[in-house]
Design an enzyme around this catalytic site. Structure first.
Site, PDB file in Angstrom:
ATOM      1  N   GLY A  13     -31.480  40.579-106.276  1.00 17.38           N
ATOM      2  CA  GLY A  13     -30.844  40.267-104.988  1.00 17.38           C
ATOM      3  C   GLY A  13     -30.395  41.541-104.281  1.00 17.38           C
ATOM      4  O   GLY A  13     -30.493  42.647-104.827  1.00 17.38           O
ATOM      5  N   ASP A  15     -27.399  42.736-103.592  1.00 17.37           N
ATOM      6  CA  ASP A  15     -26.349  43.532-104.245  1.00 17.37           C
ATOM      7  C   ASP A  15     -26.867  44.166-105.536  1.00 17.37           C
ATOM      8  O   ASP A  15     -26.483  45.286-105.877  1.00 17.37           O
ATOM      9  CB  ASP A  15     -25.128  42.654-104.572  1.00 17.37           C
ATOM     10  CG  ASP A  15     -24.423  42.189-103.312  1.00 17.37           C
ATOM     11  OD1 ASP A  15     -24.917  42.475-102.210  1.00 17.37           O
ATOM     12  OD2 ASP A  15     -23.372  41.535-103.443  1.00 17.37           O
ATOM     13  N   SER A 123     -15.961  35.176-104.180  1.00 13.56           N
ATOM     14  CA  SER A 123     -16.337  35.149-102.762  1.00 13.56           C
ATOM     15  C   SER A 123     -15.175  34.793-101.840  1.00 13.56           C
ATOM     16  O   SER A 123     -14.335  33.945-102.174  1.00 13.56           O
ATOM     17  CB  SER A 123     -17.435  34.098-102.589  1.00 13.56           C
ATOM     18  OG  SER A 123     -17.584  33.761-101.238  1.00 13.56           O
ATOM     19  N   GLU A 125     -15.485  32.924 -99.483  1.00 12.59           N
ATOM     20  CA  GLU A 125     -15.642  31.494 -99.173  1.00 12.59           C
ATOM     21  C   GLU A 125     -14.586  30.658 -99.894  1.00 12.59           C
ATOM     22  O   GLU A 125     -14.294  29.535 -99.485  1.00 12.59           O
ATOM     23  CB  GLU A 125     -17.030  31.002 -99.584  1.00 12.59           C
ATOM     24  CG  GLU A 125     -18.132  31.329 -98.610  1.00 12.59           C
ATOM     25  CD  GLU A 125     -17.996  30.598 -97.274  1.00 12.59           C
ATOM     26  OE1 GLU A 125     -18.009  29.367 -97.264  1.00 12.59           O
ATOM     27  OE2 GLU A 125     -17.862  31.271 -96.248  1.00 12.59           O
ATOM     28  N   TYR A 147     -20.539  25.162-102.965  1.00 14.15           N
ATOM     29  CA  TYR A 147     -20.668  26.570-103.381  1.00 14.15           C
ATOM     30  C   TYR A 147     -19.285  27.183-103.613  1.00 14.15           C
ATOM     31  O   TYR A 147     -19.026  27.799-104.650  1.00 14.15           O
ATOM     32  CB  TYR A 147     -21.427  27.361-102.310  1.00 14.15           C
ATOM     33  CG  TYR A 147     -21.322  28.855-102.473  1.00 14.15           C
ATOM     34  CD1 TYR A 147     -22.096  29.536-103.409  1.00 14.15           C
ATOM     35  CD2 TYR A 147     -20.418  29.598-101.710  1.00 14.15           C
ATOM     36  CE1 TYR A 147     -21.972  30.911-103.567  1.00 14.15           C
ATOM     37  CE2 TYR A 147     -20.295  30.965-101.858  1.00 14.15           C
ATOM     38  CZ  TYR A 147     -21.076  31.625-102.787  1.00 14.15           C
ATOM     39  OH  TYR A 147     -20.953  32.979-102.947  1.00 14.15           O
ATOM     40  N   GLY A 183     -31.058  38.465 -97.769  1.00 13.81           N
ATOM     41  CA  GLY A 183     -32.016  37.364 -97.761  1.00 13.81           C
ATOM     42  C   GLY A 183     -32.185  36.801 -96.353  1.00 13.81           C
ATOM     43  O   GLY A 183     -31.217  36.773 -95.573  1.00 13.81           O
ATOM     44  N   PHE A 186     -29.775  33.970 -94.602  1.00 11.08           N
ATOM     45  CA  PHE A 186     -28.396  34.212 -94.167  1.00 11.08           C
ATOM     46  C   PHE A 186     -28.408  34.615 -92.697  1.00 11.08           C
ATOM     47  O   PHE A 186     -29.382  35.206 -92.208  1.00 11.08           O
ATOM     48  CB  PHE A 186     -27.738  35.282 -95.051  1.00 11.08           C
ATOM     49  CG  PHE A 186     -27.664  34.840 -96.486  1.00 11.08           C
ATOM     50  CD1 PHE A 186     -26.655  33.980 -96.904  1.00 11.08           C
ATOM     51  CD2 PHE A 186     -28.630  35.220 -97.394  1.00 11.08           C
ATOM     52  CE1 PHE A 186     -26.610  33.522 -98.215  1.00 11.08           C
ATOM     53  CE2 PHE A 186     -28.593  34.771 -98.709  1.00 11.08           C
ATOM     54  CZ  PHE A 186     -27.579  33.910 -99.124  1.00 11.08           C
ATOM     55  N   ARG A 276     -22.916  22.824 -90.826  1.00 11.38           N
ATOM     56  CA  ARG A 276     -22.528  22.393 -92.179  1.00 11.38           C
ATOM     57  C   ARG A 276     -21.575  21.210 -92.094  1.00 11.38           C
ATOM     58  O   ARG A 276     -20.812  21.110 -91.123  1.00 11.38           O
ATOM     59  CB  ARG A 276     -21.865  23.579 -92.895  1.00 11.38           C
ATOM     60  CG  ARG A 276     -22.865  24.700 -93.049  1.00 11.38           C
ATOM     61  CD  ARG A 276     -22.276  26.054 -93.319  1.00 11.38           C
ATOM     62  NE  ARG A 276     -23.376  27.023 -93.358  1.00 11.38           N
ATOM     63  CZ  ARG A 276     -23.284  28.250 -93.808  1.00 11.38           C
ATOM     64  NH1 ARG A 276     -22.144  28.708 -94.257  1.00 11.38           N
ATOM     65  NH2 ARG A 276     -24.346  29.032 -93.816  1.00 11.38           N
TER      66      ARG A 276
HETATM   67  N1  GDD Z   1     -27.271  30.763 -92.762  1.00  9.91           N
HETATM   68  C1  GDD Z   1     -27.079  30.420 -91.483  1.00  9.91           C
HETATM   69  N2  GDD Z   1     -28.150  30.030 -90.715  1.00  9.91           N
HETATM   70  N3  GDD Z   1     -25.815  30.438 -90.990  1.00  9.91           N
HETATM   71  C2  GDD Z   1     -25.642  30.107 -89.679  1.00  9.91           C
HETATM   72  C3  GDD Z   1     -26.716  29.739 -88.858  1.00  9.91           C
HETATM   73  C4  GDD Z   1     -28.027  29.699 -89.411  1.00  9.91           C
HETATM   74  O1  GDD Z   1     -29.020  29.385 -88.746  1.00  9.91           O
HETATM   75  N4  GDD Z   1     -26.214  29.503 -87.622  1.00  9.91           N
HETATM   76  C5  GDD Z   1     -24.897  29.703 -87.663  1.00  9.91           C
HETATM   77  N5  GDD Z   1     -24.530  30.070 -88.923  1.00  9.91           N
HETATM   78  C6  GDD Z   1     -23.149  30.352 -89.351  1.00  9.91           C
HETATM   79  C7  GDD Z   1     -22.742  29.548 -90.594  1.00  9.91           C
HETATM   80  O2  GDD Z   1     -22.364  28.223 -90.230  1.00  9.91           O
HETATM   81  C8  GDD Z   1     -21.566  30.422 -91.071  1.00  9.91           C
HETATM   82  O3  GDD Z   1     -20.396  30.058 -90.398  1.00  9.91           O
HETATM   83  C9  GDD Z   1     -21.953  31.844 -90.667  1.00  9.91           C
HETATM   84  O4  GDD Z   1     -23.047  31.708 -89.745  1.00  9.91           O
HETATM   85  C10 GDD Z   1     -22.394  32.734 -91.812  1.00  9.91           C
HETATM   86  O5  GDD Z   1     -23.366  32.039 -92.576  1.00  9.91           O
HETATM   87  P1  GDD Z   1     -24.180  32.774 -93.764  1.00  9.91           P
HETATM   88  O6  GDD Z   1     -24.791  34.034 -93.269  1.00  9.91           O
HETATM   89  O7  GDD Z   1     -25.068  31.765 -94.381  1.00  9.91           O
HETATM   90  O8  GDD Z   1     -23.038  33.251 -94.777  1.00  9.91           O
HETATM   91  P2  GDD Z   1     -21.753  32.489 -95.366  1.00  9.91           P
HETATM   92  O9  GDD Z   1     -20.551  33.076 -94.683  1.00  9.91           O
HETATM   93  O10 GDD Z   1     -21.899  31.027 -95.328  1.00  9.91           O
HETATM   94  O11 GDD Z   1     -21.785  32.917 -96.883  1.00  9.91           O
HETATM   95  C11 GDD Z   1     -22.131  34.244 -97.294  1.00  9.91           C
HETATM   96  O12 GDD Z   1     -20.980  35.030 -97.493  1.00  9.91           O
HETATM   97  C12 GDD Z   1     -20.141  34.618 -98.574  1.00  9.91           C
HETATM   98  C13 GDD Z   1     -18.973  35.584 -98.647  1.00  9.91           C
HETATM   99  O13 GDD Z   1     -17.971  35.139 -97.785  1.00  9.91           O
HETATM  100  C14 GDD Z   1     -22.984  34.116 -98.555  1.00  9.91           C
HETATM  101  O14 GDD Z   1     -23.528  35.379 -98.888  1.00  9.91           O
HETATM  102  C15 GDD Z   1     -22.131  33.638 -99.712  1.00  9.91           C
HETATM  103  O15 GDD Z   1     -22.922  33.641-100.899  1.00  9.91           O
HETATM  104  C16 GDD Z   1     -20.936  34.584 -99.866  1.00  9.91           C
HETATM  105  O16 GDD Z   1     -20.121  34.184-100.924  1.00  9.91           O
END
Ligand code: GDD
Length: 324
Positions: A13, A15, A123, A125, A147, A183, A186, A276
């Protein structure tokens, strides 16, 4: 000084990649586990072991072969939205998987007498529906996804193994951290990849969910340094790792598209299926403890991070466009 040995679960991954580079530069012997679906499967590499967090059986053998001084548990089902579709799998892998590693370390230490230090990728989260802002090590958890619930389980198991067995087990509570190797599922990488592909004509639209969500985004290369520093302390402890600056997904979009002189109004669409069932609206970390005790601080700014990701995705997109 004899060479230290490290084992990184989930080494393929983002990290794992930055951490293994860091440890190699410090003279470590670095080993890693990869899941059977990871890229490069089937290729022989004496430092890589096939293993999955859902499997408790072959960790003892991996420890025997690698004799790790430090184990970094970075493997997980780490996609928040996916965890709503695969809640049991996520609990088993991300939650109970952490316990499998801790228990395997405890048993290995007992039979071999070797001391192993353990790092858990906890995390931000876990703060979920935040109780205070900014969040620090004393902020109560309120997880908002399968998660995040699994990560809370892993967090407390790590604390329990430290308190019950005197194990050196620490939690890094990392806020979102990104890089060109993030990835593609995200949001940051989805945006930078789309901007680059739209720029070269490989893509027309970008569909997103909630662009009002706010996150504290840092650079993964900076954050793995904090992981290592935690593992070099005299006593194991838990640390928040964050920049203390928060931005919306919309801010990220504007900087990424602006960097390539693209007009985002015409190409970005809202897709309800990407929202979500429960959202974490805003996260902002207070890393004072890491600054004071670890001497750690982030080096890459938000704007630099976005541009770094866009620039690399543009190179990839140009190459893909040229090979068509
Ligand atoms: N993935 C994704 N895809 N997120 C979206 C999208 C989309 O099309 N549109 C809006 N978002 C918003 C999500 O609803 C969320 O509020 C924000 O973008 C970030 O989403 P992600 O990049 O998927 O990350 P995350 O914050 O949910 O989680 C990540 O960070 C955590 C640390 O705080 C992941 O890496 C987790 O594994 C990690 O623990």
């Amino acid at each position: 000084m004899p060479t230290k040995s490290a084992l990184i679960t989930g080494i393929c991954g983002q990290d794992g990649r930055y951490l293994s580079e860091l440890l190699l530069s410090k003279g470590y012997e670095v080993h890693g586990t990869i899941a059977s679906r990871a890229p490069g499967v089937g290729e022989a590499d004496e430092n890589l072991f096939y293993w999955d967090l859902s499997d408790g059986t072959n960790l003892q053998q991996i420890f025997k072969e690698t004799q790790p001084d430090e184990v970094y548990n970075l493997a997980a089902q780490s996609h928040v939205r996916l965890s709503f579709e695969l809640p049991i799998h996520t609990a088993n892998v991300t939650g109970v998987g952490t316990l499998r590693v801790l228990e395997a370390i405890r048993q290995f230490q007992e039979t071999s007498g070797k001391q192993i230090r353990f790092y858990q990728a906890s995390s931000s989260e876990m703060f979920g529906q935040v109780k205070h802002s900014p969040q620090n090590e004393d902020t109560p958890f309120h997880p908002r996804s399968p998660y995040a619930c699994a990560k809370v389980f892993g967090f407390w198991q790590t604390v329990n193994y430290r308190e019950s067995y005197g194990m050196f087990a620490c939690n890094g509570i990392l806020f979102n951290h990104e890089s060109p190797f993030r990835g593609e599922a995200f949001v940051t990488r989805k945006i930078t990849r789309a901007a680059a592909r739209i720029k070269v004509g490989l893509q027309q639209k970008l569909k997103l969910g909630n662009t009002q969500a706010r996150r504290d985004w840092g650079f993964a290369g900076d954050y793995v340094d904090a992981m290592w520093k935690m593992m070099q302390q005299d006593e194991a402890d838990d640390f928040v790792v964050a920049t203390g600056v928060t931005h919306s997904v919309q801010d990220f979009l504007e900087i990424a598209f602006g960097h390539l002189d693209l007009d985002l109004e015409e190409v970005v669409e809202t897709d309800q299926s990407l929202f979500r069932p429960a959202e974490v609206d805003t996260l902002c970390g207070d890393a004072s403890k890491a600054r004071e005790k670890l001497g750690w601080e982030p080096k890459v700014s938000f704007e630099e991070l976005v541009r770094m990701m866009v620039d690399r995705d543009l190179k990839i997109a140009e190459r893909d466009a040229a090979s068509r």
